[in-house]
Design a protein around this motif. Structure first.
Motif, PDB file in Angstrom:
ATOM      1  N   PHE A  30       0.846  -1.181   0.000  1.00  0.00           N
ATOM      2  CA  PHE A  30       0.000   0.000   0.000  1.00  0.00           C
ATOM      3  C   PHE A  30       0.886   1.237   0.000  1.00  0.00           C
ATOM      4  O   PHE A  30       2.058   1.179   0.377  1.00  0.00           O
ATOM      5  CB  PHE A  30      -0.895   0.026   1.240  1.00  0.00           C
ATOM      6  N   VAL A  31       0.296   2.365  -0.362  1.00  0.00           N
ATOM      7  CA  VAL A  31       0.989   3.643  -0.240  1.00  0.00           C
ATOM      8  C   VAL A  31       0.029   4.630   0.425  1.00  0.00           C
ATOM      9  O   VAL A  31      -1.141   4.735   0.050  1.00  0.00           O
ATOM     10  CB  VAL A  31       1.490   4.163  -1.607  1.00  0.00           C
ATOM     11  N   THR A  32       0.528   5.303   1.458  1.00  0.00           N
ATOM     12  CA  THR A  32      -0.265   6.332   2.130  1.00  0.00           C
ATOM     13  C   THR A  32       0.521   7.630   2.105  1.00  0.00           C
ATOM     14  O   THR A  32       1.747   7.621   1.971  1.00  0.00           O
ATOM     15  CB  THR A  32      -0.586   5.934   3.584  1.00  0.00           C
ATOM     16  N   GLY A  33      -0.189   8.745   2.219  1.00  0.00           N
ATOM     17  CA  GLY A  33       0.522  10.008   2.116  1.00  0.00           C
ATOM     18  C   GLY A  33      -0.311  11.208   2.510  1.00  0.00           C
ATOM     19  O   GLY A  33      -1.359  11.098   3.148  1.00  0.00           O
ATOM     20  N   SER A  34       0.155  12.369   2.074  1.00  0.00           N
ATOM     21  CA  SER A  34      -0.379  13.638   2.560  1.00  0.00           C
ATOM     22  C   SER A  34      -1.633  14.102   1.845  1.00  0.00           C
ATOM     23  O   SER A  34      -2.250  15.077   2.267  1.00  0.00           O
ATOM     24  CB  SER A  34       0.704  14.721   2.446  1.00  0.00           C
ATOM     25  N   CYS A  35      -2.036  13.468   0.771  1.00  0.00           N
ATOM     26  CA  CYS A  35      -3.242  13.905   0.048  1.00  0.00           C
ATOM     27  C   CYS A  35      -4.394  12.941   0.322  1.00  0.00           C
ATOM     28  O   CYS A  35      -4.202  11.822   0.789  1.00  0.00           O
ATOM     29  CB  CYS A  35      -2.971  14.010  -1.445  1.00  0.00           C
ATOM     30  N   SER A  36      -5.593  13.380   0.008  1.00  0.00           N
ATOM     31  CA  SER A  36      -6.774  12.564   0.279  1.00  0.00           C
ATOM     32  C   SER A  36      -6.781  11.288  -0.550  1.00  0.00           C
ATOM     33  O   SER A  36      -7.327  10.263  -0.124  1.00  0.00           O
ATOM     34  CB  SER A  36      -8.047  13.374   0.003  1.00  0.00           C
ATOM     35  N   CYS A  37      -6.170  11.326  -1.739  1.00  0.00           N
ATOM     36  CA  CYS A  37      -6.107  10.123  -2.578  1.00  0.00           C
ATOM     37  C   CYS A  37      -5.327   9.004  -1.897  1.00  0.00           C
ATOM     38  O   CYS A  37      -5.566   7.822  -2.168  1.00  0.00           O
ATOM     39  CB  CYS A  37      -5.433  10.441  -3.917  1.00  0.00           C
ATOM     40  N   LEU A  38      -4.393   9.379  -1.034  1.00  0.00           N
ATOM     41  CA  LEU A  38      -3.559   8.387  -0.339  1.00  0.00           C
ATOM     42  C   LEU A  38      -3.971   8.223   1.121  1.00  0.00           C
ATOM     43  O   LEU A  38      -3.254   7.624   1.910  1.00  0.00           O
ATOM     44  CB  LEU A  38      -2.084   8.787  -0.427  1.00  0.00           C
ATOM     45  N   GLN A 311      -2.864   7.323  16.114  1.00  0.00           N
ATOM     46  CA  GLN A 311      -1.522   7.126  15.587  1.00  0.00           C
ATOM     47  C   GLN A 311      -1.586   6.951  14.072  1.00  0.00           C
ATOM     48  O   GLN A 311      -2.158   5.984  13.573  1.00  0.00           O
ATOM     49  CB  GLN A 311      -0.868   5.910  16.251  1.00  0.00           C
ATOM     50  N   LEU A 312      -0.984   7.891  13.378  1.00  0.00           N
ATOM     51  CA  LEU A 312      -0.968   7.885  11.918  1.00  0.00           C
ATOM     52  C   LEU A 312       0.426   7.504  11.426  1.00  0.00           C
ATOM     53  O   LEU A 312       1.284   7.089  12.201  1.00  0.00           O
ATOM     54  CB  LEU A 312      -1.393   9.256  11.396  1.00  0.00           C
ATOM     55  N   MET A 313       0.653   7.667  10.139  1.00  0.00           N
ATOM     56  CA  MET A 313       1.926   7.271   9.539  1.00  0.00           C
ATOM     57  C   MET A 313       2.717   8.470   9.016  1.00  0.00           C
ATOM     58  O   MET A 313       3.655   8.311   8.250  1.00  0.00           O
ATOM     59  CB  MET A 313       1.694   6.266   8.409  1.00  0.00           C
ATOM     60  N   ASP A 314       2.350   9.680   9.461  1.00  0.00           N
ATOM     61  CA  ASP A 314       3.027  10.865   8.943  1.00  0.00           C
ATOM     62  C   ASP A 314       4.398  11.071   9.564  1.00  0.00           C
ATOM     63  O   ASP A 314       5.314  11.559   8.906  1.00  0.00           O
ATOM     64  CB  ASP A 314       2.168  12.119   9.142  1.00  0.00           C
ATOM     65  N   LYS A 315       4.557  10.721  10.834  1.00  0.00           N
ATOM     66  CA  LYS A 315       5.856  10.907  11.477  1.00  0.00           C
ATOM     67  C   LYS A 315       6.140   9.766  12.430  1.00  0.00           C
ATOM     68  O   LYS A 315       5.255   9.233  13.088  1.00  0.00           O
ATOM     69  CB  LYS A 315       5.937  12.241  12.211  1.00  0.00           C
ATOM     70  N   THR A 316       7.408   9.397  12.498  1.00  0.00           N
ATOM     71  CA  THR A 316       7.853   8.372  13.425  1.00  0.00           C
ATOM     72  C   THR A 316       9.327   8.581  13.711  1.00  0.00           C
ATOM     73  O   THR A 316      10.091   8.996  12.843  1.00  0.00           O
ATOM     74  CB  THR A 316       7.630   6.958  12.863  1.00  0.00           C
ATOM     75  N   TYR A 317       9.710   8.309  14.949  1.00  0.00           N
ATOM     76  CA  TYR A 317      11.108   8.395  15.357  1.00  0.00           C
ATOM     77  C   TYR A 317      11.592   7.044  15.889  1.00  0.00           C
ATOM     78  O   TYR A 317      12.685   6.931  16.427  1.00  0.00           O
ATOM     79  CB  TYR A 317      11.278   9.461  16.453  1.00  0.00           C
ATOM     80  N   ALA A 318      10.749   6.011  15.737  1.00  0.00           N
ATOM     81  CA  ALA A 318      11.021   4.711  16.348  1.00  0.00           C
ATOM     82  C   ALA A 318      12.293   4.063  15.815  1.00  0.00           C
ATOM     83  O   ALA A 318      12.953   3.315  16.533  1.00  0.00           O
ATOM     84  CB  ALA A 318       9.829   3.774  16.136  1.00  0.00           C
ATOM     85  N   ARG A 319      12.657   4.326  14.568  1.00  0.00           N
ATOM     86  CA  ARG A 319      13.849   3.711  13.983  1.00  0.00           C
ATOM     87  C   ARG A 319      14.910   4.749  13.643  1.00  0.00           C
ATOM     88  O   ARG A 319      15.880   4.424  12.950  1.00  0.00           O
ATOM     89  CB  ARG A 319      13.483   2.943  12.709  1.00  0.00           C
ATOM     90  N   GLN A 529       2.718   1.374  20.086  1.00  0.00           N
ATOM     91  CA  GLN A 529       2.830   2.732  19.554  1.00  0.00           C
ATOM     92  C   GLN A 529       3.871   2.758  18.445  1.00  0.00           C
ATOM     93  O   GLN A 529       4.788   1.946  18.423  1.00  0.00           O
ATOM     94  CB  GLN A 529       3.169   3.730  20.663  1.00  0.00           C
ATOM     95  N   ASN A 530       3.713   3.693  17.526  1.00  0.00           N
ATOM     96  CA  ASN A 530       4.588   3.734  16.342  1.00  0.00           C
ATOM     97  C   ASN A 530       5.504   4.950  16.313  1.00  0.00           C
ATOM     98  O   ASN A 530       6.170   5.195  15.314  1.00  0.00           O
ATOM     99  CB  ASN A 530       3.742   3.719  15.068  1.00  0.00           C
ATOM    100  N   ARG A 531       5.552   5.719  17.407  1.00  0.00           N
ATOM    101  CA  ARG A 531       6.239   7.004  17.339  1.00  0.00           C
ATOM    102  C   ARG A 531       7.636   6.988  17.962  1.00  0.00           C
ATOM    103  O   ARG A 531       8.570   7.523  17.379  1.00  0.00           O
ATOM    104  CB  ARG A 531       5.395   8.091  18.013  1.00  0.00           C
ATOM    105  N   TYR A 532       7.805   6.380  19.130  1.00  0.00           N
ATOM    106  CA  TYR A 532       9.044   6.557  19.892  1.00  0.00           C
ATOM    107  C   TYR A 532       9.868   5.278  19.945  1.00  0.00           C
ATOM    108  O   TYR A 532       9.326   4.170  19.993  1.00  0.00           O
ATOM    109  CB  TYR A 532       8.717   7.019  21.313  1.00  0.00           C
TER     110      TYR A 532
END
Length: 697
Positions: A30-38, A311-319, A529-532
């Motif tokens: 899949f691909v997700t992103g900053s626009c409504s299409c994604l 929790q979204l996929m826009d930002k993460t610092y986990a890795r 959690q997907n952030r830290y």
């Protein structure tokens, strides 16, 4: 997918090659992103890609959009059925900065990136991939661990057996005995299963081998003939994701070295009472006679069930970890004050701010729960309630006659902790030895920031925002001598949920990392959690501290294997062990893990320098930071350098501030962007030190 607008649309193509990540049947990209299409970073609304006609590892798709700039990430997922269809994320790109494209600049004849091919997890010169997190209430991650004296045969002591574990849905006859249905069963199977959903309710079962000699600590599919297990030597972890635990079963096979089946048994998660524990299951031979038993340790990890930001996929610092000079962390703020000398009472808001003012890059502190389930900062699981004796006429006697009653912190509410007179466990002995150390509670009135037991929320709001937080999550463990640190503790999921929810709601853009000595707690924080990022704290070989019974933290190398298998960012080693053998740091580096070090040995400057210069650890945690030799927060240094470069390169530089930082209370030192936002390049270690004028404290 099209967006209808008066503006000209561009057809944007997505093409990505994915290798060795399609471990679950039905997985797709899949691909997700900053626009409504994604889907605007919401996984369930992401664009599904389709397999390429001639290349089985390539996935393609496209959208039409009139956006000028687009950010996006790829992820691999599959669908399970519980009450409804659920999209499960098994791997996703975890780069600090998402992929991006300038659509207008890259568009030719209405088409953008038509011939561009991406490689999954590789972007901007870096590989970065993270496992998915738990999103839904019916979604569970089930871990079955087989270790220690797990196998017992009633009539013989077999060695070099093999074990294989498969997950199955008890509603489906297919695979109930570990094999496809026979021809005689096929008609009955079809009739019985007509009403079942077409999607499975569980994933396949992956295996992580954590034995000390293993090179296969990452979770991967099992082989047909199983994996070798020897009592007291090997440590196996089997993992399955399920959206209908009540129908889940595990079919466990005991095999010979040649792969011949010796015995079988079923484990039914729905029959287990707690979210973690141990159970013994008899296994039978082909004639149905019990021939032995297998002991399995289990852990259920569920999603966070306390209100928290989505929790979204826009930002993460986990890795994310930027290589730079060694990060320096203030242990319990300004240092251990109850058994050693420190300028401030440990684990208080004041102590954390003293360390931040002295230039600590991060401050480390311990978090646990009170009886009323409030996350507070304190190191030990127990406190001493001091009760003054009274004479017959009711008058108080001298303090030397004080009685002490040991109580677990979990049995006291926050208000009781704030009102009662208490001492540290070591206080009576140290008082007899006339050591000058801090008392847990004072006989005089003190300002709130100087008091013990601050809440985690207070710390997130009151401590200087330039100082990152290394949050050690305390959870009692069984020690090697059979003693338990604290019995009848909180349920693990609820315990972890409270702490994570506090952080997600209040951290803003502060740098955060979690750590724990308990490997299951580390795994849970990572999956919820997907952030830290999460670090595994280990004791290793030690004569100084009580060792834990858990095999995963018995040695530093075993801890490295666990951290790798659990998809953690790194390991926090005991200095005592590394001074004898620094090889675990090298092994961690080979596996892409970050290395920190802690311990009493770091009271000596020469040991700090040894770990920084010779061993090359990424971070170091020690007492009384910045007292002997003043330093400045490395992130402040980098911010000032960038600001200086901006001033020299622009005639009218614009100063920017993080909108989240604008909402925080007044910090001690200047505001800077977080490490997650500021380190947008991979230029290596920062250089230069800005001198700071000493002040009196």
């Amino acid at each position: 997918i099209s967006l209808h607008s008066g503006m000209a649309l561009s057809r944007v193509y997505f093409t990505v090659d994915v290798h060795q990540l399609m471990s679950n049947e039905g997985s797709r990209v899949f691909v997700t992103g900053s626009c409504s299409c994604l889907g605007e970073w919401v996984p369930e609304r992401a664009l599904p890609l389709h397999p390429h006609e001639s290349n089985p590892t390539r996935w393609v798709g496209s959208i039409e959009t009139n956006d000028d700039v687009l950010q996006f990430r790829y992820f691999v997922g599959y669908k399970l059925f519980g009450e409804v269809d659920r999209l499960i994320i098994c791997a996703w790109e975890a780069h600090l900065i998402p992929r991006h494209m300038l659509i207008k600049a890259e568009t030719r004849d209405g088409e953008c990136r038509k011939n561009h091919i991406d490689l999954f997890d590789y972007y901007a010169g870096r590989h970065s991939c993270s496992e998915g997190w738990l999103q839904y209430d019916e979604e569970n991650e089930i871990l079955l661990s087989i270790h220690g004296k797990a196998l017992k045969f009633y009539k013989s002591d077999r060695v070099n057996c093999k074990i294989k574990v498969n997950s199955l849905d008890v509603r489906r006859r297919s695979g109930l005995n570990g094999c496809p249905p026979s021809k005689d069963e096929e008609d009955e199977v079809d009739e019985d299963e007509d009403d079942l959903p077409p999607l499975p309710s569980h994933s396949g079962t992956l295996l992580s081998v954590l034995s000390s000699t293993s090179s296969n600590c990452k979770y991967s599919p099992q082989t047909e003939k199983g994996v070798t297990f020897n009592n007291l030597r090997d440590y196996l972890v089997f993992r399955t994701r399920s959206c209908a635990v009540e129908y889940l079963a595990f079919f466990i096979e005991i095999l010979s070295e040649e792969g011949k089946r010796i015995g079988t048994c079923y484990a039914l998660p729905s029959t287990l009472q707690d979210s973690s524990g141990q159970t013994s299951i008899p296994f039978i031979n082909s004639s149905g006679r019990p021939i032995g038993q297998i002991t399995v340790e289990y852990l259920f990890i569920r999603n966070i069930r306390i209100p928290h930001p989505r929790q979204l996929m826009d930002k993460t610092y986990a890795r994310h970890w930027k290589k730079r000079s060694t990060i320096e962390v203030g242990h319990r703020g300004a240092g251990n004050s109850y058994t050693k000398f420190a300028v401030a009472r440990e684990n208080t808001i004041h102590s954390l701010n003293v360390a931040a003012f002295n230039g600590a890059d991060y401050v480390e502190f311990d978090v646990q729960l009170t009886k009323d389930k409030i996350a507070v900062i304190y190191h030990d699981f127990h406190v001493l309630l001091s009760v003054a004796r009274r004479t017959k006429d009711g008058a108080n006697v001298e303090p030397s006659s004080t009685d002490y009653h040991e109580m677990a912190l979990k049995d006291l509410t926050l208000s009781q902790l704030q009102l009662l007179k208490m001492d540290h466990l070591a206080h009576p002995e140290l008082q007899q030895q006339q050591h000058h150390v801090s008392k847990l509670t004072s006989d005089t009135e003190e300002e709130a920031d100087y008091l013990p037991f601050p809440t985690l929320i207070d710390a997130l709001h009151k401590v200087d925002m330039d100082a990152g937080f290394n949050i050690e999550v305390k959870f009692p463990m069984m020690q090697e001598d059979g003693l338990h640190e604290c019995a009848n503790y909180f349920e693990r999921n609820n315990f972890v949920d409270i702490i994570i929810a506090d952080v997600l709601r209040n951290a803003l853009d502060r740098r955060i990392m979690f750590s724990s000595f308990d490997p299951d707690i580390c795994a849970m924080i990572s999956m919820k959690q997907n952030r830290y990022p999460v670090f595994f704290l280990c004791v290793g070989e030690t004569q100084r501290y009580a060792r834990f019974k858990d095999q995963r933290c018995s040695t530093s190398l075993a801890s490295v294997n666990f951290a790798c298998g659990a998809d953690l960012l790194g390991v926090n080693f005991n200095s005592e062990d590394l001074l004898k053998d620094p090889r675990p740091v090298r092994r961690a580096s080979e596996l892409g893990l970050v290395s920190f070090v802690w311990g009493e040995d770091l009271d000596k400057k020469e040991h700090i320098n040894y770990f920084k210069r010779d061993v090359g650890v990424d971070g170091i945690i020690y007492d009384r930071i910045g007292e002997e030799e003043r330093r400045q927060n490395v992130f402040v240094v980098e911010r000032e350098m960038k600001r200086a470069l901006n001033l020299s390169g622009n005639s009218t530089p614009q100063r920017t501030r993080s909108p989240d930082r604008d909402r925080t209370t007044a910090p001690i030192t200047p505001q800077i962007p977080s490490i997650q936002e500021e380190t947008k390049d991979s230029t290596g270690d920062s250089t230069g030190i800005i001198q700071q004028t000493p002040i009196s404290t």
